[in-house]
Design a protein around this motif. Sequence first.
Motif, PDB file in Angstrom:
ATOM      1  N   ASN A 219       1.115  -1.464  -0.230  1.00  0.00           N
ATOM      2  CA  ASN A 219       0.097  -0.018  -0.181  1.00  0.00           C
ATOM      3  C   ASN A 219       0.581   1.400  -0.438  1.00  0.00           C
ATOM      4  O   ASN A 219       1.750   1.703   1.149  1.00  0.00           O
ATOM      5  N   ARG A 220       0.566   2.204  -1.157  1.00  0.00           N
ATOM      6  CA  ARG A 220       1.217   3.447  -1.091  1.00  0.00           C
ATOM      7  C   ARG A 220       0.632   3.878   0.018  1.00  0.00           C
ATOM      8  O   ARG A 220      -0.604   4.401   0.943  1.00  0.00           O
ATOM      9  N   VAL A 221       1.861   4.829   0.728  1.00  0.00           N
ATOM     10  CA  VAL A 221       1.816   5.676   1.653  1.00  0.00           C
ATOM     11  C   VAL A 221       2.142   7.208   1.510  1.00  0.00           C
ATOM     12  O   VAL A 221       2.437   7.944   0.385  1.00  0.00           O
ATOM     13  N   THR A 222       1.017   8.207   1.801  1.00  0.00           N
ATOM     14  CA  THR A 222       0.787   9.629   1.911  1.00  0.00           C
ATOM     15  C   THR A 222       1.001  10.477   2.374  1.00  0.00           C
ATOM     16  O   THR A 222       0.451  10.263   3.525  1.00  0.00           O
ATOM     17  N   PHE A 223       0.918  11.531   1.826  1.00  0.00           N
ATOM     18  CA  PHE A 223       0.504  12.797   3.230  1.00  0.00           C
ATOM     19  C   PHE A 223      -1.063  13.456   3.248  1.00  0.00           C
ATOM     20  O   PHE A 223      -1.695  13.271   1.645  1.00  0.00           O
ATOM     21  N   ARG A 224      -1.728  13.430   3.916  1.00  0.00           N
ATOM     22  CA  ARG A 224      -2.952  13.846   4.108  1.00  0.00           C
ATOM     23  C   ARG A 224      -3.283  14.548   5.393  1.00  0.00           C
ATOM     24  O   ARG A 224      -2.976  14.259   6.323  1.00  0.00           O
ATOM     25  N   GLU A 225      -4.338  15.008   5.358  1.00  0.00           N
ATOM     26  CA  GLU A 225      -5.063  16.132   6.440  1.00  0.00           C
ATOM     27  C   GLU A 225      -5.415  14.906   7.577  1.00  0.00           C
ATOM     28  O   GLU A 225      -6.036  14.431   7.484  1.00  0.00           O
ATOM     29  N   CYS A 226      -5.159  15.619   8.914  1.00  0.00           N
ATOM     30  CA  CYS A 226      -4.309  14.813  10.125  1.00  0.00           C
ATOM     31  C   CYS A 226      -5.761  14.248  10.339  1.00  0.00           C
ATOM     32  O   CYS A 226      -6.445  16.012  10.717  1.00  0.00           O
ATOM     33  N   ASN A 227      -5.651  13.015  10.736  1.00  0.00           N
ATOM     34  CA  ASN A 227      -6.842  12.756  12.070  1.00  0.00           C
ATOM     35  C   ASN A 227      -6.432  11.572  12.757  1.00  0.00           C
ATOM     36  O   ASN A 227      -6.720  10.411  12.360  1.00  0.00           O
ATOM     37  N   GLU A 228      -6.217  11.803  14.253  1.00  0.00           N
ATOM     38  CA  GLU A 228      -5.811  10.782  14.838  1.00  0.00           C
ATOM     39  C   GLU A 228      -6.373   9.943  15.526  1.00  0.00           C
ATOM     40  O   GLU A 228      -6.124   8.924  15.470  1.00  0.00           O
ATOM     41  N   GLU A 229      -7.642  10.220  14.885  1.00  0.00           N
ATOM     42  CA  GLU A 229      -8.655   9.346  15.104  1.00  0.00           C
ATOM     43  C   GLU A 229      -9.114   8.102  14.194  1.00  0.00           C
ATOM     44  O   GLU A 229      -9.595   6.901  14.244  1.00  0.00           O
ATOM     45  N   ASN A 230      -8.418   8.160  13.027  1.00  0.00           N
ATOM     46  CA  ASN A 230      -8.120   7.075  12.032  1.00  0.00           C
ATOM     47  C   ASN A 230      -7.059   6.293  11.753  1.00  0.00           C
ATOM     48  O   ASN A 230      -5.947   6.881  12.164  1.00  0.00           O
ATOM     49  N   PRO A 231      -7.106   5.436  12.306  1.00  0.00           N
ATOM     50  CA  PRO A 231      -6.372   4.074  12.175  1.00  0.00           C
ATOM     51  C   PRO A 231      -5.276   4.096  10.932  1.00  0.00           C
ATOM     52  O   PRO A 231      -4.214   3.835  11.622  1.00  0.00           O
ATOM     53  N   GLU A 232      -5.701   4.855   9.889  1.00  0.00           N
ATOM     54  CA  GLU A 232      -4.904   5.446   8.754  1.00  0.00           C
ATOM     55  C   GLU A 232      -3.787   5.720   8.813  1.00  0.00           C
ATOM     56  O   GLU A 232      -2.567   6.582   8.525  1.00  0.00           O
ATOM     57  N   HIS A 233      -4.322   6.805  10.163  1.00  0.00           N
ATOM     58  CA  HIS A 233      -3.145   7.698  10.067  1.00  0.00           C
ATOM     59  C   HIS A 233      -2.822   7.661  11.978  1.00  0.00           C
ATOM     60  O   HIS A 233      -1.710   8.582  12.297  1.00  0.00           O
ATOM     61  N   ARG A 234      -2.719   6.393  12.155  1.00  0.00           N
ATOM     62  CA  ARG A 234      -1.501   6.659  13.633  1.00  0.00           C
ATOM     63  C   ARG A 234      -0.818   4.917  13.072  1.00  0.00           C
ATOM     64  O   ARG A 234      -0.581   3.850  12.702  1.00  0.00           O
ATOM     65  N   TRP A 235       0.793   5.305  14.015  1.00  0.00           N
ATOM     66  CA  TRP A 235       1.419   4.691  12.644  1.00  0.00           C
ATOM     67  C   TRP A 235       2.302   3.641  14.843  1.00  0.00           C
ATOM     68  O   TRP A 235       2.267   4.807  15.596  1.00  0.00           O
ATOM     69  N   THR A 236       2.921   2.896  14.942  1.00  0.00           N
ATOM     70  CA  THR A 236       4.358   2.389  15.968  1.00  0.00           C
ATOM     71  C   THR A 236       5.169   2.191  15.351  1.00  0.00           C
ATOM     72  O   THR A 236       5.642   1.618  14.460  1.00  0.00           O
ATOM     73  N   PHE A 237       6.310   2.531  16.155  1.00  0.00           N
ATOM     74  CA  PHE A 237       7.622   2.444  16.301  1.00  0.00           C
ATOM     75  C   PHE A 237       8.082   1.124  16.832  1.00  0.00           C
ATOM     76  O   PHE A 237       8.120   1.393  18.438  1.00  0.00           O
ATOM     77  N   ASP A 238       9.148  -0.002  16.141  1.00  0.00           N
ATOM     78  CA  ASP A 238       9.648  -0.704  16.720  1.00  0.00           C
ATOM     79  C   ASP A 238      10.945  -0.337  17.443  1.00  0.00           C
ATOM     80  O   ASP A 238      11.728  -0.567  16.154  1.00  0.00           O
ATOM     81  N   PHE A 239      11.066   0.362  18.101  1.00  0.00           N
ATOM     82  CA  PHE A 239      12.189   0.538  18.684  1.00  0.00           C
ATOM     83  C   PHE A 239      13.147  -0.453  18.203  1.00  0.00           C
ATOM     84  O   PHE A 239      14.846   0.176  17.714  1.00  0.00           O
ATOM     85  N   GLN A 240      13.844  -1.712  19.521  1.00  0.00           N
ATOM     86  CA  GLN A 240      14.210  -2.499  19.038  1.00  0.00           C
ATOM     87  C   GLN A 240      15.079  -2.424  17.591  1.00  0.00           C
ATOM     88  O   GLN A 240      16.117  -3.141  17.305  1.00  0.00           O
ATOM     89  N   ASN A 241      13.738  -2.762  16.503  1.00  0.00           N
ATOM     90  CA  ASN A 241      14.231  -3.202  15.223  1.00  0.00           C
ATOM     91  C   ASN A 241      13.922  -2.154  14.195  1.00  0.00           C
ATOM     92  O   ASN A 241      14.147  -2.256  12.723  1.00  0.00           O
ATOM     93  N   LYS A 242      14.576  -1.056  14.791  1.00  0.00           N
ATOM     94  CA  LYS A 242      13.577   0.300  13.782  1.00  0.00           C
ATOM     95  C   LYS A 242      12.621   0.430  12.608  1.00  0.00           C
ATOM     96  O   LYS A 242      12.674   0.721  12.023  1.00  0.00           O
ATOM     97  N   ARG A 243      11.663  -0.470  13.245  1.00  0.00           N
ATOM     98  CA  ARG A 243      10.966  -0.499  12.003  1.00  0.00           C
ATOM     99  C   ARG A 243       9.427   0.305  12.377  1.00  0.00           C
ATOM    100  O   ARG A 243       9.121   0.253  13.093  1.00  0.00           O
ATOM    101  N   ILE A 244       8.686   0.638  11.429  1.00  0.00           N
ATOM    102  CA  ILE A 244       7.280   1.070  11.590  1.00  0.00           C
ATOM    103  C   ILE A 244       6.348   0.696  11.153  1.00  0.00           C
ATOM    104  O   ILE A 244       6.127  -0.261   9.462  1.00  0.00           O
ATOM    105  N   HIS A 245       5.447   0.585  11.923  1.00  0.00           N
ATOM    106  CA  HIS A 245       4.163  -0.408  11.602  1.00  0.00           C
ATOM    107  C   HIS A 245       2.778   0.975  11.646  1.00  0.00           C
ATOM    108  O   HIS A 245       2.516   1.183  11.942  1.00  0.00           O
ATOM    109  N   SER A 246       1.808   0.124  10.222  1.00  0.00           N
ATOM    110  CA  SER A 246       0.518   1.154  10.669  1.00  0.00           C
ATOM    111  C   SER A 246      -0.884   0.267  11.619  1.00  0.00           C
ATOM    112  O   SER A 246      -0.575  -0.846  11.646  1.00  0.00           O
ATOM    113  N   GLN A 247      -0.608   1.648  12.403  1.00  0.00           N
ATOM    114  CA  GLN A 247      -2.591   0.438  12.977  1.00  0.00           C
ATOM    115  C   GLN A 247      -3.620  -0.001  12.283  1.00  0.00           C
ATOM    116  O   GLN A 247      -4.367  -0.530  13.385  1.00  0.00           O
ATOM    117  N   ALA A 248      -3.482   0.358  11.045  1.00  0.00           N
ATOM    118  CA  ALA A 248      -4.524   0.078  10.213  1.00  0.00           C
ATOM    119  C   ALA A 248      -4.253  -1.072  10.059  1.00  0.00           C
ATOM    120  O   ALA A 248      -5.439  -2.040   8.227  1.00  0.00           O
TER     121      ALA A 248
END
Length: 333
Positions: free
Chosen positions: A23-52
């Motif tokens: 899935n392509r990642v783009t910029f959109r107007e922020c809405n932190e309630e939208n799971p598509e806009h929420r991310w988590t950072f795996d510090f140990q492995n330095k990876r970023i995951h989408s909550q959606a």
Amino acid sequence: MMDELEGCSTEKSWLTNGCINSNRVTFRECNEENPEHRWTFDFQNKRIHSQARRADLCLTRLSENLSMAACQPANLQQLWFFNQQDHLYSRVDLLDSLAFVKLLQGNTSAPSPVTFSFIESETGDDQCYLSPFTGRVECPGFEVDEESLKQQEVKLWHWSGHWPWQPKPMKLTEDLKLGDFRNNHCLAVTHCHMDSVGQSDCFGGAKIKVSACKSVSHQVWRYDLISKRLFNKQAGEQFCLSWLSGHLTLEHCLAGSAGSQRWYFSLGKGSQYGERGQLRWFSNSWEHYDYVKTLDFDPVVKVEILKKDSQGEGCGYDPIDGTWKGLCANQAI
């Protein structure tokens, strides 16, 4: 940033299931309630995951866009870091940290850095969060208590076995401590560097310090008898003990022989038996003790195996001669 269900890429052969894993990642107007806009950072492995998206999908830096793709061990396109200014950058964009931003912002000549906005805390305290830069619990405006500091501790080692500096098979020792044990002095890694020139990622350039020996992960090491590298438990498999330009630090592990990151422990045969177990640098026999001079005291750095057998003796591969010692089961890699 958000990911959407269109704009699939077939750039990499390991992308599967069409749009689901790409899935392509783009910029959109922020809405932190939208799971598509929420991310988590795996510090140990330095990876970023989408909550959606599924947990096995990672933010991936492709040549023409950003996508959510199947996580792959040792894939540099999926390694992300935050610097001291909280700016996000990709491991593949070291020469131009804003290169990926230009793709998102239409190749603008003056891109704005991507930063993070803290939404929720895994610590359960809205005033504290795990910093993506330092890996430490940060509480802006508040004093960090002892319980919060304990959350920094790394409980388990993780070995992917896919980094170029990790040979197959590896011959890893059990947990070790390094130091001058007569004076209860142990070598430790600072939790994260703050002033290394040219370094922006946590533990890349982290200083080695001396502190009172304790059961804490930044004082725990493992040694690979094949590649001759020392890894720190707090920092993980991506960083190696290094002696560079007169400084004892942790650095990104380098592929190949990398003499600055190769170490051994003296056998100390014959009249020099008292030197047995002393940590020495591999590259220059005349500079065995130069790294010691950079520390806060003048120790004789030796090694001790932390794992004990039923007789109370060190158990596991002996980092000095590579033989198995002790009465515990051989569970080493």
